[in-house]
Write a protein that holds these residues in place. Structure first.
Motif, PDB file in Angstrom:
ATOM      1  N   SER A 162       0.843  -1.360   0.002  1.00 40.99           N
ATOM      2  CA  SER A 162       0.085   0.014   0.088  1.00 40.99           C
ATOM      3  C   SER A 162       0.870   1.209  -0.083  1.00 40.99           C
ATOM      4  O   SER A 162       2.155   1.263   0.449  1.00 40.99           O
ATOM      5  N   SER A 163       0.169   2.454  -0.545  1.00 43.87           N
ATOM      6  CA  SER A 163       0.837   3.625  -0.309  1.00 43.87           C
ATOM      7  C   SER A 163       1.072   4.082   1.124  1.00 43.87           C
ATOM      8  O   SER A 163       0.212   3.315   1.841  1.00 43.87           O
ATOM      9  N   ASP A 164       1.739   5.025   1.452  1.00 41.04           N
ATOM     10  CA  ASP A 164       1.775   5.545   3.052  1.00 41.04           C
ATOM     11  C   ASP A 164       0.630   5.883   3.508  1.00 41.04           C
ATOM     12  O   ASP A 164       0.087   5.399   4.275  1.00 41.04           O
ATOM     13  N   GLU A 165       0.000   6.505   2.431  1.00 37.61           N
ATOM     14  CA  GLU A 165      -1.458   7.073   3.014  1.00 37.61           C
ATOM     15  C   GLU A 165      -2.424   6.090   2.777  1.00 37.61           C
ATOM     16  O   GLU A 165      -3.295   6.135   3.951  1.00 37.61           O
ATOM     17  N   GLU A 166      -2.370   5.190   2.236  1.00 36.19           N
ATOM     18  CA  GLU A 166      -3.511   3.894   2.174  1.00 36.19           C
ATOM     19  C   GLU A 166      -3.258   3.325   3.357  1.00 36.19           C
ATOM     20  O   GLU A 166      -4.016   2.860   4.161  1.00 36.19           O
ATOM     21  N   ALA A 167      -1.802   2.919   3.565  1.00 33.90           N
ATOM     22  CA  ALA A 167      -1.707   1.907   4.729  1.00 33.90           C
ATOM     23  C   ALA A 167      -2.102   2.735   6.046  1.00 33.90           C
ATOM     24  O   ALA A 167      -2.549   1.983   7.043  1.00 33.90           O
ATOM     25  N   LYS A 168      -1.977   4.082   6.234  1.00 40.19           N
ATOM     26  CA  LYS A 168      -2.458   4.687   7.519  1.00 40.19           C
ATOM     27  C   LYS A 168      -3.791   4.653   7.485  1.00 40.19           C
ATOM     28  O   LYS A 168      -4.632   4.293   8.258  1.00 40.19           O
ATOM     29  N   ASN A 169      -4.581   4.847   6.218  1.00 36.85           N
ATOM     30  CA  ASN A 169      -6.160   4.768   6.225  1.00 36.85           C
ATOM     31  C   ASN A 169      -6.678   3.215   6.588  1.00 36.85           C
ATOM     32  O   ASN A 169      -7.879   3.364   7.302  1.00 36.85           O
ATOM     33  N   ILE A 170      -5.957   2.255   6.217  1.00 36.93           N
ATOM     34  CA  ILE A 170      -6.436   0.901   6.634  1.00 36.93           C
ATOM     35  C   ILE A 170      -6.193   0.809   8.056  1.00 36.93           C
ATOM     36  O   ILE A 170      -7.063   0.087   8.607  1.00 36.93           O
ATOM     37  N   LEU A 171      -5.005   1.117   8.722  1.00 37.25           N
ATOM     38  CA  LEU A 171      -4.908   0.924   9.989  1.00 37.25           C
ATOM     39  C   LEU A 171      -5.864   1.729  10.975  1.00 37.25           C
ATOM     40  O   LEU A 171      -6.326   1.419  11.900  1.00 37.25           O
ATOM     41  N   HIS A 172      -6.162   2.906  10.380  1.00 40.17           N
ATOM     42  CA  HIS A 172      -7.049   3.764  11.211  1.00 40.17           C
ATOM     43  C   HIS A 172      -8.350   3.176  11.122  1.00 40.17           C
ATOM     44  O   HIS A 172      -9.270   3.176  12.224  1.00 40.17           O
ATOM     45  N   HIS A 173      -8.648   2.637   9.823  1.00 41.53           N
ATOM     46  CA  HIS A 173     -10.310   2.213   9.943  1.00 41.53           C
ATOM     47  C   HIS A 173     -10.150   0.668  10.751  1.00 41.53           C
ATOM     48  O   HIS A 173     -11.370   0.688  11.394  1.00 41.53           O
ATOM     49  N   VAL A 174      -9.137   0.038  10.935  1.00 41.36           N
ATOM     50  CA  VAL A 174      -9.141  -1.328  11.608  1.00 41.36           C
ATOM     51  C   VAL A 174      -9.467  -0.676  13.125  1.00 41.36           C
ATOM     52  O   VAL A 174      -9.924  -1.075  14.166  1.00 41.36           O
ATOM     53  N   TYR A 175      -8.500   0.309  13.472  1.00 45.80           N
ATOM     54  CA  TYR A 175      -8.526   0.904  14.849  1.00 45.80           C
ATOM     55  C   TYR A 175      -9.906   1.446  15.242  1.00 45.80           C
ATOM     56  O   TYR A 175     -10.497   1.044  16.417  1.00 45.80           O
ATOM     57  N   ASP A 176     -10.646   1.965  14.374  1.00 49.43           N
ATOM     58  CA  ASP A 176     -11.936   2.459  14.444  1.00 49.43           C
ATOM     59  C   ASP A 176     -13.008   1.420  14.757  1.00 49.43           C
ATOM     60  O   ASP A 176     -14.038   1.672  15.385  1.00 49.43           O
ATOM     61  N   GLN A 177     -12.851   0.384  14.323  1.00 48.97           N
ATOM     62  CA  GLN A 177     -13.707  -0.845  14.487  1.00 48.97           C
ATOM     63  C   GLN A 177     -13.639  -1.758  15.553  1.00 48.97           C
ATOM     64  O   GLN A 177     -14.244  -2.313  15.954  1.00 48.97           O
ATOM     65  N   LEU A 178     -12.433  -1.392  16.215  1.00 47.43           N
ATOM     66  CA  LEU A 178     -12.201  -2.236  17.446  1.00 47.43           C
ATOM     67  C   LEU A 178     -12.384  -1.631  18.980  1.00 47.43           C
ATOM     68  O   LEU A 178     -12.376  -0.263  18.888  1.00 47.43           O
ATOM     69  N   LYS A 179     -12.473  -2.589  19.633  1.00 44.38           N
ATOM     70  CA  LYS A 179     -12.843  -1.856  21.434  1.00 44.38           C
ATOM     71  C   LYS A 179     -11.360  -1.763  21.785  1.00 44.38           C
ATOM     72  O   LYS A 179     -10.424  -2.564  21.431  1.00 44.38           O
ATOM     73  N   VAL A 180     -11.230  -1.037  22.978  1.00 41.80           N
ATOM     74  CA  VAL A 180     -10.021  -1.177  23.684  1.00 41.80           C
ATOM     75  C   VAL A 180      -9.582  -2.636  24.314  1.00 41.80           C
ATOM     76  O   VAL A 180     -10.812  -3.298  24.665  1.00 41.80           O
ATOM     77  N   GLY A 181      -8.343  -3.004  23.859  1.00 44.43           N
ATOM     78  CA  GLY A 181      -7.906  -4.537  24.235  1.00 44.43           C
ATOM     79  C   GLY A 181      -8.199  -5.248  23.086  1.00 44.43           C
ATOM     80  O   GLY A 181      -7.694  -6.660  23.430  1.00 44.43           O
ATOM     81  N   ASP A 182      -8.823  -4.880  22.058  1.00 42.29           N
ATOM     82  CA  ASP A 182      -8.755  -5.760  20.775  1.00 42.29           C
ATOM     83  C   ASP A 182      -7.359  -5.810  20.227  1.00 42.29           C
ATOM     84  O   ASP A 182      -6.614  -5.016  20.675  1.00 42.29           O
ATOM     85  N   ALA A 183      -7.063  -6.775  19.211  1.00 41.10           N
ATOM     86  CA  ALA A 183      -5.793  -6.707  18.780  1.00 41.10           C
ATOM     87  C   ALA A 183      -5.755  -6.735  17.266  1.00 41.10           C
ATOM     88  O   ALA A 183      -6.573  -7.022  16.550  1.00 41.10           O
ATOM     89  N   LEU A 184      -4.456  -6.711  16.696  1.00 40.91           N
ATOM     90  CA  LEU A 184      -4.098  -6.543  15.438  1.00 40.91           C
ATOM     91  C   LEU A 184      -2.811  -7.462  15.133  1.00 40.91           C
ATOM     92  O   LEU A 184      -1.866  -7.198  15.830  1.00 40.91           O
TER      93      LEU A 184
END
Length: 323
Positions: A162-184
């Motif tokens: 992924s491009s730098d921007e796309e990688a950031k967006n993918i990780l931020h989307h994952v973060y937004d979907q998770l609860k505190v304590g969930d993992a990647l």
């Protein structure tokens, strides 16, 4: 906001020519099929190294991901493909949980998802499969609520494509979907011997080249272009300054490629020798990936790697809510 068709034409008509910010174009049904074949090539160490790490450490990965022996666990996978490597972790998760486990594969290929379901019915029949036919890089996928720990898997060193921007967006989307304590669970390819790195993307059977050429075939079929695939050759390059393998298609002649779509007729001109940058595969240092994950709100908890320390499997966790 530009449409996909506009992004494609802009990338092809610019200087330098590039489609590298649209890496998901590779994964139509045919592209997903070819990608599975890449993992079987002698030169492509990535799939073998990941598979070996999962064979050796799957139990440890699952226990550390769950974080608490009382936690129920579910597994989500971005770009799951046929889930061959994932089956090892799912079997370990079933053993840990002592009962059925939910598995949510997300992929753009319906054929790959169908094959994953058939395979897992045999390898791990107690897995409850809840597939989503989505492009995780562009679609707004939603994870249903879950009373337990969610582990999102993003393996196959896909983040490096992924491009730098796309990688950031993918990780931020994952973060937004998770609860505190969930993992990647994330896999990355380290920066190591350039000869080995370049060879992995230039196999003697030409499978990686076919993977790149299939994008042109898709542009012809879905976006109105008339590329002659015989007028291009695959050309990978190691760029030591950016720590990435750049995968190009080189024009073998001076040519005009036409595109006819809803907006009318457009033309892309290529001189002999012109390169189209199709995809970049970035190789990370631990410092780089730590910064990327921290900026997205994740903290690294553990790293597993192969005997060469070429492939790193990283467990990171969401420990707080964003401000």
């Amino acid at each position: 906001m530009m449409s996909v068709a506009e992004e494609i034409f802009l990338g092809l008509s610019g200087r330098p020519k590039s489609l590298s910010n649209l890496q998901w174009l590779h994964y139509d049904d045919e592209g997903s099929f070819i990608f599975e074949k890449i993992g079987l090539q002698d030169e492509y160490y990535v799939a073998r190294a990941e598979h070996r790490i999962f064979e050796l450490y799957s139990g440890d990965i699952i226990v550390k991901a769950a974080g608490n022996e009382k936690n129920r666990l579910r597994i989500v996978e971005l770009g799951s493909g046929t889930a061959k490597k994932t089956s090892i972790l799912l079997q370990a998760a079933l053993k840990y949980q002592g009962g059925p486990i939910n598995y949510l594969p997300i992929d753009v290929s319906s054929i790959a998802l169908d094959e994953a379901q058939l395979s897992l019915k045999h390898l791990a029949p107690d897995v409850c499969i809840m597939p989503q036919l989505k492009n995780y890089a562009t679609d707004d996928y939603i994870l249903p609520s879950f009373n337990g720990c969610t582990l999102v898997m993003y393996i196959g060193i896909s983040i490096g494509n992924s491009s730098d921007e796309e990688a950031k967006n993918i990780l931020h989307h994952v973060y937004d979907q998770l609860k505190v304590g969930d993992a990647l669970l994330l896999s990355i390819d380290a920066c190591h011997d350039p000869t080995v790195l370049l060879s992995a993307y230039n196999d003697k059977n030409g499978v990686v080249g076919s993977f790149q050429l299939n994008v042109l075939r898709r542009l012809n079929r879905e976006f109105g272009y008339n590329f002659d695939l015989d007028q291009f050759r695959y050309q990978p390059v190691w760029n030591k300054h950016t720590s990435r393998v750049e995968q190009h298609l080189q024009s073998l002649c001076s040519q005009q490629v036409k595109c006819i779509d809803q907006s009318g007729e457009k033309t892309v001109h290529l001189d002999k020798g012109d390169m189209i940058n199709m995809i970049d595969s970035h190789k990370f240092s631990i410092e780089e990936i730590t910064m990327l994950l921290n900026n997205a709100g994740f903290i690294i908890e553990h790293i597993w790697n192969d005997e060469h320390k070429w492939i790193n499997i990283i467990l990171a966790r969401k420990l707080s809510l964003a401000c």
